[in-house]
Design an enzyme around this catalytic site. Structure first.
Site, short mmCIF file in Angstrom:
data_model
loop_
_atom_site.label_atom_id
_atom_site.label_comp_id
_atom_site.label_asym_id
_atom_site.label_seq_id
_atom_site.Cartn_x
_atom_site.Cartn_y
_atom_site.Cartn_z
N TYR A 1 36.19 42.99 35.50
CA TYR A 1 35.52 43.82 36.50
C TYR A 1 34.06 43.39 36.55
O TYR A 1 33.44 43.20 35.51
CB TYR A 1 35.63 45.28 36.10
N ASP B 1 29.18 37.48 32.91
CA ASP B 1 28.87 38.88 33.18
C ASP B 1 28.79 39.60 31.85
O ASP B 1 29.80 39.95 31.24
CB ASP B 1 29.95 39.50 34.08
N LYS C 1 23.85 48.26 31.80
CA LYS C 1 24.19 49.19 30.72
C LYS C 1 23.10 49.29 29.64
O LYS C 1 22.11 49.97 29.85
CB LYS C 1 25.57 48.85 30.18
#
Ligand SMILES: *Cc1c(COP(=O)(O)O)cnc(C)c1O
Length: 427
Positions: A143, A238, A266
């Site tokens: 994702y 990522d 994050k």
């Protein structure tokens, strides 16, 4: 007036689609209604119904220091008192950029954005602008946020041209996204043999966290790096979840692999909305205003968010030895959980990397999206509910990672193990 989670969810559904601002919060996949949170401190989170849980969701990854860390809260307060947004550059942005460049050998320059989605979306635009190519290659089950090009469902087993993973995504755009199974270097090679010279970028989670935790097989990332070089493809790691999660910096299981671009989010925001993407100077200099690839943001590099991120990274930097203890504590948790399941004859595959882990209810080894899908979702729901009843808040989906923070104590771990014993006792 004290409202219950039940009442708040009913009311929220009247004015928020599905009652939540991000789908997985709705607890749909575990057949429950969400708990509404009142506050959280350290490793513990309290709902509006007055229950307190040991938290392994940790806002889906950012809260590695635990919730409401006093130093981070103080940094936020100080920044807010000086104004919450200016739309002009600040010293804080320079400090943050310096910290990220120092921690990532692959990053010469970095641009701040407001979410991981924005980071991945912008990195892909940049890769397309830099190479002049349009196709992208991603891995099934990875994702990278919800930008149109990236929300493409995986083909099963073989390399397939993309089919949109959601209504609203133009087929013409999805057709540019190719998907191959994670950890399958042969499929990747075959696809590149056919399309390699049209591919702008290869984007991958160096440790997958969004199909549940799936570590890269030895040699997988090295091979991706070599293939990218051969075809002149921009390699994007990522690291929105993995950045600063296992050590101070990026995923370092393999030395000397330098992606061309890295996406972050994050942890670097310390719990505020932050993302970033950075990489090689000659690629990053293609970005406006130094280059022609447009990218912008009203709240990019927001001073309050920068203050929270800098405070978080400083603590991690100054206590880097804590990572070892955190990773060990998580290993102990996972190996003991495995023992409990084995004694009950419940087949599980527990994937753990550093302080993130997923318990898959399957007797198979989970190394890609297809094997993750062999998991018994009913068993997972039952387990999740049993643990929540015993005040343990795990990620409410089989295909998510649970996280351990620096605030989790041996006592928290022991309570979690006791809850697991009690939960599985009834089975
Ligand atoms: C969470 C996540 C994103 C998206 O970040 P948001 O801040 O939710 O937009 C992108 N990539 C990975 C690997 C993620 O885990």
């Amino acid at each position: 007036m004290v409202y219950s989670s039940k009442w708040l969810f009913q009311e929220s559904q009247k004015c928020i689609p599905g009652g939540v601002n991000s789908p997985v919060r709705a607890f749909g996949s575990v057949g429950m209604e969400p708990i509404f949170i009142r506050e959280a401190h350290g490793a513990h989170i309290c709902d509006v119904d007055g229950r307190k849980y040991i938290d392994y969701v940790l806002s889906w990854g950012p809260m590695i220091l635990g919730h409401a860390h006093p130093t981070v809260v103080e940094a936020i307060e100080r920044a807010a008192r000086a104004g919450t947004s200016y739309g002009a550059p600040t010293e804080l942005e320079l400090e943050m950029a310096g910290m990220i460049c120092d921690a990532f050998p692959a990053i010469d320059k970095v641009r701040m954005v407001s979410s991981g989605t924005e980071a991945a979306m912008s990195a892909i635009r940049l890769a397309r602008g830099y190479t002049g190519r349009e196709k992208i290659l991603k891995f099934a089950g990875c994702y990278h946020g919800h930008a149109d090009s990236l929300l493409v469902k995986a083909g099963s087993g073989v390399a397939t041209l993309g089919i949109p993973g959601s209504p609203g995504i133009p087929e013409a755009l999805a057709a540019l996204t190719m998907t191959v199974p994670y950890n399958d270097i042969d499929a990747c090679e075959d696809t590149l043999k056919q399309h390699g010279h049209d591919v702008a970028c290869l984007i991958v989670e160096p440790v997958a966290g969004n199909m549940g935790v799936v570590p890269p097989k030895p040699g997988f990332l090295e091979s991706l790096s070599a293939l990218s070089r051969d075809y002149g493809i921009v390699l994007i790691f990522d690291e929105v979840i993995t950045g600063f999660r296992f050590n101070y910096g990026g995923f370092r299981s393999v030395a000397k692999i330098y992606p061309d671009l890295v996406c972050l989010g994050k942890i670097i925001g310390g719990g505020l909305p932050v993302g970033a993407f950075g990489g090689r100077k000659e690629i990053m200099d293609m970005l406006a205003p130094s280059g022609p690839v447009y990218q912008a943001g009203t709240l990019s590099g927001n001073p309050v968010a920068m203050a929270a991120g800098i405070a978080t990274l400083k603590i991690l930097h100054d206590h880097a030895e804590e990572y070892g203890k955190l990773n060990q504590r998580t290993s102990l948790l996972c190996s003991t959980l495995k023992k409990i399941f084995r004694e009950k004859g419940i087949p599980v595959c527990i994937n753990q990397v550093g302080s993130m882990f997923t318990i898959f209810f399957t007797d198979r080894d989970v190394h890609d999206f297809a094997s993750a899908n062999t998991s018994d979702l009913k068993m997972f729901s039952r387990y999740f509910q049993g643990m929540l009843t015993r005040n343990i808040n795990l990620a409410p989906s089989q295909f998510e990672a649970s996280f351990v923070s620096l605030a989790h104590t041996d006592d928290d771990i022991q309570k979690t193990l006791d809850a697991c014993k009690k939960t599985t006792k009834e089975w």
